[in-house]
Design an enzyme around this catalytic site. Structure first.
Site, PDB file in Angstrom:
ATOM      1  N   VAL A  12       8.509  -2.103  -5.325  1.00 30.73           N
ATOM      2  CA  VAL A  12       8.907  -0.733  -5.685  1.00 30.73           C
ATOM      3  C   VAL A  12       9.938  -0.746  -6.807  1.00 30.73           C
ATOM      4  O   VAL A  12       9.878   0.081  -7.724  1.00 30.73           O
ATOM      5  CB  VAL A  12       9.445   0.027  -4.458  1.00 30.73           C
ATOM      6  CG1 VAL A  12       9.994   1.398  -4.856  1.00 30.73           C
ATOM      7  CG2 VAL A  12       8.341   0.211  -3.412  1.00 30.73           C
ATOM      8  N   CYS A 126       6.416   7.236   2.111  1.00 25.01           N
ATOM      9  CA  CYS A 126       5.373   7.493   1.116  1.00 25.01           C
ATOM     10  C   CYS A 126       4.299   8.457   1.616  1.00 25.01           C
ATOM     11  O   CYS A 126       3.906   9.387   0.908  1.00 25.01           O
ATOM     12  CB  CYS A 126       4.740   6.177   0.668  1.00 25.01           C
ATOM     13  SG  CYS A 126       4.320   5.069   2.018  1.00 25.01           S
ATOM     14  N   GLY A 157       1.672  -0.759   0.345  1.00 23.20           N
ATOM     15  CA  GLY A 157       2.748  -0.150   1.133  1.00 23.20           C
ATOM     16  C   GLY A 157       3.499  -1.160   1.972  1.00 23.20           C
ATOM     17  O   GLY A 157       4.646  -0.937   2.364  1.00 23.20           O
ATOM     18  N   HIS A 234      -2.458   5.724  -1.240  1.00 25.60           N
ATOM     19  CA  HIS A 234      -2.713   6.140   0.141  1.00 25.60           C
ATOM     20  C   HIS A 234      -3.600   7.392   0.139  1.00 25.60           C
ATOM     21  O   HIS A 234      -3.433   8.271  -0.713  1.00 25.60           O
ATOM     22  CB  HIS A 234      -1.405   6.495   0.859  1.00 25.60           C
ATOM     23  CG  HIS A 234      -0.504   5.325   1.133  1.00 25.60           C
ATOM     24  ND1 HIS A 234      -0.886   4.023   0.983  1.00 25.60           N
ATOM     25  CD2 HIS A 234       0.787   5.305   1.571  1.00 25.60           C
ATOM     26  CE1 HIS A 234       0.128   3.231   1.323  1.00 25.60           C
ATOM     27  NE2 HIS A 234       1.149   3.979   1.673  1.00 25.60           N
TER      28      HIS A 234
END
Length: 329
Positions: A12, A126, A157, A234
């Site tokens: 990230v 998220c 993720g 996602h």
């Protein structure tokens, strides 16, 4: 405008740097921060090299804003130290999200809650972020009673180790495992740890964070979060039950006019959002918009977003942009 990126070498953190560069964020000095083993190494930002510094060095440099993506324990320990130095911390971990004294912010939904006194600001989970961006304009118009969400979440993720596990399995290589089972050609209905109520921590994050961000505990939320062997973003199947009835054309119009949303909904031509479409994009994509024919005043949606960008890095940078725009830092 001095900006520290804590966890600058992580998945990230790397995207945060990319987003800061792409959006031409008005910083005058970049302070990349990572673990002790990375101190002294350099990262490149806008064609210039910046040395990675330690946490203590970064705090002594008194940045205006610190973007944190270095895990919950790191945030709990060091975010208050940055705060004491006068820095505003925007934290991407789960450490502060449900603290009643800390704001949990998605700019399109509740940035107006921020004030100059908010020195630690939480970035939501998220999967919650992309959902509430879509829920908010619909809640304002029709009032949401209940949400049922099932997620289809990218291996990104979980982190670099999970990406490596997927790619190793695809090549038939035995390597380190991020998951208790194979992820390639498989689906894991299990994200984060299981709780006493039978839900996972990720599922309960979606429940509690939605209520906090929307400032409405009356919205009932139930979630099933699932890891699938994809990268790029996602996806979520979302069923929404409203207090008031709706018109489908009006729903589409509301979503098309809402900030941060792109409607991709043309089933006659097989147009609907997919993780590949959302990859490296900052918007939330919505499609498969249709009535739930099994229940009155209920709607089905399909929501997709890049979890490393809008689900993490971009949302944090947008919060920082808002703080500057409103002169809160």
């Amino acid at each position: 405008m001095k900006v520290a990126v804590v966890g600058a070498t992580g998945l990230v953190g790397t995207v945060m740097l990319k987003v800061l560069e792409e959006r031409n964020f008005p910083l005058t000095e970049l302070i990349p921060v990572a673990s002790e083993k990375s101190v002294g190494k350099e990262i490149t930002f806008k064609g210039k090299k910046f040395p990675i510094v330690s946490m203590d060095t970064a705090i002594s440099m008194k940045p205006d804003i610190a973007l944190f993506s270095a895990g919950g324990n790191t945030s709990l320990e060091h975010a208050p130290r940055f705060k004491e130095a006068g820095t505003t911390v925007i934290d991407n971990s789960s450490a502060w999200r449900m603290d009643p004294t800390i704001k949990l912010i998605v700019p399109e939904v509740n940035a107006h809650e921020l004030s100059i006194d908010n020195k630690i600001i939480a970035n939501p989970n998220c999967s919650t972020i992309q959902m509430v961006v879509v829920l908010k304009p619909l809640h304002d118009k029709y009032k949401i009673k209940r949400v049922v969400v099932s997620t289809y979440q990218s291996v990104t993720g979980t982190g670099v180790k999970a990406v490596e596990q997927l790619m190793n399995e695809r090549k038939g290589i035995d390597g380190p495992k991020a998951y208790p089972y194979e992820i390639d050609l498989n689906v894991l209905p299990h994200i984060d740890v299981f709780l006493e109520n039978g839900y996972t921590k990720e599922e309960m994050k979606m429940v509690k964070e939605t209520n906090k961000i929307m400032s409405d505990d009356s919205i009932k939320v139930t979630a099933t979060t699932v890891r699938i062997p994809v990268m790029g973003g996602h996806s979520e199947s979302v069923n929404i039950e409203f207090e008031n009835d709706f018109d489908l054309a009006e729903v589409r119009s509301i979503l098309e006019k809402s900030p941060g949303i792109i409607v991709v909904d043309d089933v006659a031509n097989l147009k609907y959002p997919m993780p590949k479409d959302a990859h490296e994009k900052d918007e939330v994509f919505v499609g498969r918009i249709r009535r739930d024919e099994s229940a009155p005043k209920a709607l089905n949606l399909w929501i997709v977003a890049d979890n490393l960008r809008k689900g993490a890095a971009t949302n944090a940078v947008q919060i920082a942009e808002y703080l500057i725009q409103k002169e809160l830092v």
